[in-house]
Scaffold this motif. Sequence first.
Motif, mmCIF file in Angstrom:
data_model
loop_
_atom_site.group_PDB
_atom_site.id
_atom_site.type_symbol
_atom_site.label_atom_id
_atom_site.label_comp_id
_atom_site.label_asym_id
_atom_site.label_seq_id
_atom_site.Cartn_x
_atom_site.Cartn_y
_atom_site.Cartn_z
ATOM 1 N N MET A 204 41.978 43.748 34.592
ATOM 2 C CA MET A 204 41.893 44.603 33.413
ATOM 3 C C MET A 204 43.188 45.381 33.236
ATOM 4 S SD MET A 204 38.686 44.341 32.165
ATOM 5 C CE MET A 204 38.445 45.863 31.229
ATOM 6 N N LYS A 205 43.613 45.515 31.988
ATOM 7 C CA LYS A 205 44.747 46.373 31.627
ATOM 8 C C LYS A 205 44.177 47.457 30.739
ATOM 9 C CE LYS A 205 49.400 46.899 31.010
ATOM 10 N NZ LYS A 205 50.274 47.313 32.088
ATOM 11 N N GLY A 206 43.832 48.589 31.334
ATOM 12 C CA GLY A 206 43.097 49.599 30.590
ATOM 13 C C GLY A 206 41.702 49.078 30.289
ATOM 14 N N LEU A 207 41.320 49.059 29.021
ATOM 15 C CA LEU A 207 40.015 48.538 28.608
ATOM 16 C C LEU A 207 40.088 47.079 28.182
ATOM 17 C CD1 LEU A 207 38.753 51.617 26.512
ATOM 18 C CD2 LEU A 207 38.215 51.043 28.890
ATOM 19 N N GLU A 208 41.278 46.495 28.253
ATOM 20 C CA GLU A 208 41.479 45.110 27.826
ATOM 21 C C GLU A 208 41.311 44.150 28.996
ATOM 22 O OE1 GLU A 208 45.119 42.222 26.203
ATOM 23 O OE2 GLU A 208 45.400 44.391 26.444
ATOM 24 N N LYS A 209 40.541 43.081 28.765
ATOM 25 C CA LYS A 209 40.412 42.027 29.760
ATOM 26 C C LYS A 209 41.677 41.185 29.717
ATOM 27 C CE LYS A 209 35.373 41.856 29.485
ATOM 28 N NZ LYS A 209 34.170 41.034 29.170
ATOM 29 N N TYR A 210 42.511 41.403 30.713
ATOM 30 C CA TYR A 210 43.839 40.809 30.729
ATOM 31 C C TYR A 210 43.818 39.369 31.238
ATOM 32 C CZ TYR A 210 48.954 41.218 31.070
ATOM 33 O OH TYR A 210 50.307 41.066 30.908
ATOM 34 N N TYR A 211 42.922 39.102 32.215
ATOM 35 C CA TYR A 211 42.847 37.763 32.772
ATOM 36 C C TYR A 211 41.482 37.563 33.435
ATOM 37 C CZ TYR A 211 43.736 33.847 35.965
ATOM 38 O OH TYR A 211 43.657 32.661 36.642
ATOM 39 N N LEU A 212 40.836 36.418 33.168
ATOM 40 C CA LEU A 212 39.567 36.060 33.771
ATOM 41 C C LEU A 212 39.745 34.802 34.614
ATOM 42 C CD1 LEU A 212 37.243 36.661 30.695
ATOM 43 C CD2 LEU A 212 37.077 37.869 32.870
ATOM 44 N N THR A 213 39.116 34.780 35.783
ATOM 45 C CA THR A 213 39.287 33.640 36.685
ATOM 46 C C THR A 213 38.420 32.445 36.315
ATOM 47 O OG1 THR A 213 37.533 34.442 38.164
ATOM 48 C CG2 THR A 213 39.795 35.160 38.626
ATOM 49 N N GLY A 214 37.380 32.674 35.504
ATOM 50 C CA GLY A 214 36.404 31.622 35.274
ATOM 51 C C GLY A 214 35.356 31.638 36.372
ATOM 52 N N LEU A 215 34.421 30.698 36.326
ATOM 53 C CA LEU A 215 33.310 30.673 37.264
ATOM 54 C C LEU A 215 33.728 30.102 38.622
ATOM 55 C CD1 LEU A 215 30.475 29.371 34.893
ATOM 56 C CD2 LEU A 215 31.145 31.729 35.390
ATOM 57 N N TRP A 216 33.019 30.534 39.650
ATOM 58 C CA TRP A 216 33.248 29.992 40.982
ATOM 59 C C TRP A 216 32.635 28.594 41.063
ATOM 60 C CZ3 TRP A 216 36.236 30.833 44.980
ATOM 61 C CH2 TRP A 216 35.909 30.281 46.230
ATOM 62 N N ILE A 217 33.406 27.618 41.514
ATOM 63 C CA ILE A 217 32.943 26.231 41.557
ATOM 64 C C ILE A 217 32.886 25.686 42.988
ATOM 65 C CG2 ILE A 217 33.627 25.667 39.199
ATOM 66 C CD1 ILE A 217 36.232 24.538 40.283
ATOM 67 N N GLY A 218 32.792 26.595 43.945
ATOM 68 C CA GLY A 218 32.633 26.181 45.331
ATOM 69 C C GLY A 218 33.917 26.141 46.121
#
Length: 280
Positions: A204-218
Amino acid sequence: MKMGFYFYIVCCFLIFFSKASTTIDTISRSESLTDGKTLVSNGGSFALGFFSPDTSNSNNRYLGIWYHNDPNQTVVWVANRINPINGSTGVLKIESSGKIVLQVQNTTAVWSTNSTVSVEDPVLQLLDSGNLVLRDGNDINPENHLWQSFDYPSDTMLPGMKIGVDLRTSFDRILSAWKNWDDPSPGDLTYGVELEGSPEMVLMKGLEKYYLTGLWIGSGFSGVRDVRSNPIFDYDFVWNETEIYFTFSLKSKSLMSRVVLNQTESVRKRYTWNPESQTW
């Protein structure tokens, strides 16, 4: 006569050397840690003490944990991030209630733990994992720690640390970057678990979602490209009825590796120690 004298000198040297090489990793309720003194973990990996940021020209002092064998004193955790101490009058102690308190000149508290304990012999110990723990002096079971710094990370994730949420208590462990190289107070760059929808890790950068990893796939996260095994670390994402967290472990105890949030570059970086060049 000469042999007896030489034997005496050798014995004195061995006694002196053994005392000089002995490190202290624990303080009790009757003791304190003052500026200029340090605790060193039993294996010599980490040290706890007072420091000033390398690039700072101020008298601001912080209580922190750093790699003991790193000549650059790389800091991995800071207690009084928001309230620096002006000068070398800081004192760390355990109060009679069991609360850990960092004071200025034994009076004004600039940082303390938010809970008290009811054990007869509370001790504060720096572990070789870099975790500072408050425990009963007669109980070394990690499950019974009364407080631990791993639950309150700064900008650095160490092996064995959990970044995530305890679903029973809603307690959230997140990384937060230093504001800048001179100021360890929290910046607006954070890293933790995103609970909306299926859980994933979010920068997160402040209230902004800066980067998401995606779902865990094992074997990794779906949004992280080029995920593959490596000779340095293993990582895992745990999701069950009681908690959701991300963690990693090292494949060899001789390795040093950490994950750090960089406010200036707005990134999450992994650093691994090169013992030959003595650099990260």
